[in-house]
Scaffold this motif. Structure first.
Motif, PDB file in Angstrom:
ATOM      1  N   ASP A 190       4.741  -0.490 -11.336  1.00 29.22           N
ATOM      2  CA  ASP A 190       3.467  -1.227 -11.454  1.00 29.22           C
ATOM      3  C   ASP A 190       3.379  -1.526 -12.812  1.00 29.22           C
ATOM      4  O   ASP A 190       3.306  -0.725 -13.879  1.00 29.22           O
ATOM      5  CB  ASP A 190       2.093  -0.001 -11.081  1.00 29.22           C
ATOM      6  N   ARG A 212       2.553   4.464  -0.889  1.00 26.91           N
ATOM      7  CA  ARG A 212       2.303   5.283  -2.114  1.00 26.91           C
ATOM      8  C   ARG A 212       3.415   5.946  -2.675  1.00 26.91           C
ATOM      9  O   ARG A 212       4.576   6.032  -1.926  1.00 26.91           O
ATOM     10  CB  ARG A 212       1.279   6.705  -1.586  1.00 26.91           C
ATOM     11  N   THR A 213       3.183   6.459  -3.990  1.00 26.55           N
ATOM     12  CA  THR A 213       4.602   6.855  -4.735  1.00 26.55           C
ATOM     13  C   THR A 213       5.376   8.087  -3.942  1.00 26.55           C
ATOM     14  O   THR A 213       6.340   7.973  -3.930  1.00 26.55           O
ATOM     15  CB  THR A 213       4.049   7.020  -6.368  1.00 26.55           C
ATOM     16  N   ARG A 230       6.004   3.579 -10.195  1.00 28.57           N
ATOM     17  CA  ARG A 230       6.413   2.870  -8.985  1.00 28.57           C
ATOM     18  C   ARG A 230       6.581   1.379  -9.328  1.00 28.57           C
ATOM     19  O   ARG A 230       6.036   0.629  -8.532  1.00 28.57           O
ATOM     20  CB  ARG A 230       5.489   3.136  -7.986  1.00 28.57           C
ATOM     21  N   TYR A 245       7.210   6.708  -1.366  1.00 27.95           N
ATOM     22  CA  TYR A 245       8.250   6.117  -1.561  1.00 27.95           C
ATOM     23  C   TYR A 245       9.487   6.908  -2.394  1.00 27.95           C
ATOM     24  O   TYR A 245      10.599   6.720  -1.946  1.00 27.95           O
ATOM     25  CB  TYR A 245       7.902   5.073  -3.038  1.00 27.95           C
ATOM     26  N   PRO A 295       0.679  -1.286  -0.046  1.00 30.19           N
ATOM     27  CA  PRO A 295       0.089   0.003  -0.020  1.00 30.19           C
ATOM     28  C   PRO A 295       0.900   1.132   0.092  1.00 30.19           C
ATOM     29  O   PRO A 295       0.297   2.302  -0.008  1.00 30.19           O
ATOM     30  CB  PRO A 295      -0.728  -0.098   1.278  1.00 30.19           C
TER      31      PRO A 295
END
Length: 521
Positions: free
Chosen positions: A278, A99-100, A276, A103, A97
């Motif tokens: 994904d 979040r960018t 990120r 990060y 979970p």
């Protein structure tokens, strides 16, 4: 997020590269406070320098560290996102979970911590150097550490932010970005010292103003005295004077906070486009891998290599010497793999201009351009098998030293090819000194690339080392002119003797070959 920051920081400081960087920080601290009779300095104002008190030693070291961290520190911390991608940690993070923005903030803080560790070492070295020089044994920790906090630390934040932004921006995240950063550093390092620099630049001008005010108060002649920040040779030792230290005013402190705020915002800007890791948002983002079945040169024939299952059979055929030409061709293919047609067009254009311009412009301008063009290709030497994880395929190779020689030879061919037009012009003009310097550089440049690549296992080190050497050589520093660019009135190169450069290149290759079969692969 704190756990991610600390984990990333611990992982990076355990690496040998971090230890090497900290040793470089100690060396910089030594250079920033030279002996009283030294013929070189890093900080000076005309023929004067400050007495080695805590205030002056701390300020001189902090100013020197500002320039060093902006350049060397950038290349040290630039790989944090790429490492997560390469080790598949990014895929794990994409499933969490996290979040960018969080990060990216964690990565930025990790960069800051790594660079701050270097700053702490520099501050400790400054304290040691004050005692070592012995001009003042009275320690004022506040005066010593203040310049690191208000001058060097904002540069740390700037460097950490720029490195993160570079890693997340198309084009800049490639090897081209490493070269681009050097020239950005030149602009910041020179322009940032100007009193008219935006937001006060690097804060250097305020320190210079303080130094000048104390010199004037002591009756010293400051007319025409120029401030110099950087390693400079001296005709005579500098004259010391008592300096009370730098006391920043509120406006200076606000400008430092604004600078840090702006660069942090820049570092977090990629949150707009960064996926990120994904796969659903960033299809095709996985780094391209080389076609090992075609491009990895090996001295085995009739062998079946299954990348998924490993080596199944190996049958050696022919002697190593007989197979060397084929091996060289294979290494050259690996070195040049993926090169775009625009690179070839650029190289051809440089060669065509070299043939057309007057001879004076060949060695002074066109040859340096020709030998900056392949910098990204040279940086592949010694690194590709590690960066593309093909060590397992190359492990059964029967002669690792021979492979190293072939890899170096491919670099020599590339260097000679890109500089061939200049060599032809010098041969036709009877410029024997220029030809000798050319031959020496052809041997040395790929040797340096292979050595640094083999030691560091990353392309960034060569890019970080070669571009400054290249620039220093063409900018008038003879000791680093390895291409014969700088000439005396009689045409004699002012740089190191060609035989010495060639011998150094051969020595670097010999070291790589000697240890090629002993290093863990």
């Amino acid at each position: 997020m704190i756990a991610l920051v600390l984990g990333d920081f611990r992982d990076r400081v355990r690496r040998p590269a971090c230890a090497a960087t900290l040793l470089a920080a100690v060396l910089l601290g030594y250079l920033a406070v030279p002996a009283s009779d030294s013929q070189w300095t890093i900080v000076q104002l005309g023929p004067y320098r400050g007495l080695y008190t805590s205030a002056y030693v701390g300020t001189a070291t902090a100013l020197a560290s500002t320039l060093w961290l902006l350049l060397g520190g950038f290349y040290v911390v630039r790989n944090t996102i790429a490492r997560d991608e390469r080790t598949a940690v990014g895929l794990l993070l994409a499933a969490t979970p996290l979040r960018t923005p969080a990060y990216l903030a964690a990565k930025l803080l990790s960069n800051v911590l790594v660079l701050t560790s270097m700053l702490v070492v520099l501050a400790g070295t400054a304290l040691v150097m004050q005692f070592a020089r012995g001009e003042s044994t009275s320690v004022d920790l506040g005066a010593l550490l203040l310049p690191f906090a208000v001058i060097a630390f904002p540069a740390v934040v700037l460097t950490a932010s720029a490195a993160l932004f570079w890693e997340l921006t198309p084009v800049l995240k490639t090897g081209t970005g490493n070269v681009v950063w050097f020239f950005c550093w030149m602009v910041v390092a020179i322009g940032g010292q100007s009193p008219s620099a935006p937001l006060g630049g690097l804060g250097v001008s305020d320190v210079v103003e303080s130094l000048g005010a104390d010199m004037a108060a002591e009756g010293l002649d400051v007319t025409g005295a120029e401030f110099s920040l950087g390693l400079t040779a001296l005709d005579a030792p500098l004259i010391p004077f008592e300096w009370s230290g730098f006391t920043p005013d509120p406006g200076f402190l606000v400008s430092r906070l604004v600078v840090m705020g702006v660069v942090v915002a820049l570092a977090l800007l990629p949150v707009v486009w960064f996926a990120r890791f994904d796969p659903s948002r960033d299809a095709g983002s996985e780094p391209e891998r080389p076609d090992t079945g075609l491009d990895v040169p090996i001295l085995v024939e009739s062998g079946a290599f299954d990348v998924r299952g490993g080596l199944t059979t190996v049958v050696r055929r022919g002697s190593a010497v007989a197979a060397f030409p084929r091996l060289l061709v294979g290494e050259l293919r690996v070195l040049l793999q993926g090169v775009s047609r625009w690179w070839w067009i650029g190289a051809a254009l440089v060669a065509a201009v070299t043939v057309a311009v007057p001879l004076a412009g060949v060695s002074r301008v066109l040859l340096p351009v020709a030998w900056l063009w392949p910098v990204l290709l040279w940086s592949r030497l010694g690194t590709q098998r590690h960066e593309f994880d093909v060590q397992a395929i190359l492990a059964p190779y029967p002669s690792v030293p021979l492979r190293a020689v072939a890899e170096w030879s491919a670099g020599v061919v590339l260097t000679a090819g890109t500089g061939a037009a200049a060599a032809v012009r010098m041969v036709l003009a009877g410029d024997s000194a220029g030809v000798a310097a050319w031959v020496a550089a052809v041997l040395f440049i790929p040797s340096l690339a292979l050595f640094l690549g083999s030691v560091s296992r990353t392309h960034r080190v060569f890019q970080a080392v070669y571009v400054p050497i290249w620039y220093a050589g063409i900018s008038g520093l003879p000791v680093l002119d390895l291409m014969g660019v700088l000439r005396a009135e009689d045409g004699r190169p002012l740089g190191p003797p060609a035989p010495l450069v060639a011998a150094l290149g051969v020595a670097l290759v010999a070291v790589v070959v000697a240890f090629a079969g002993r290093r863990p692969r």
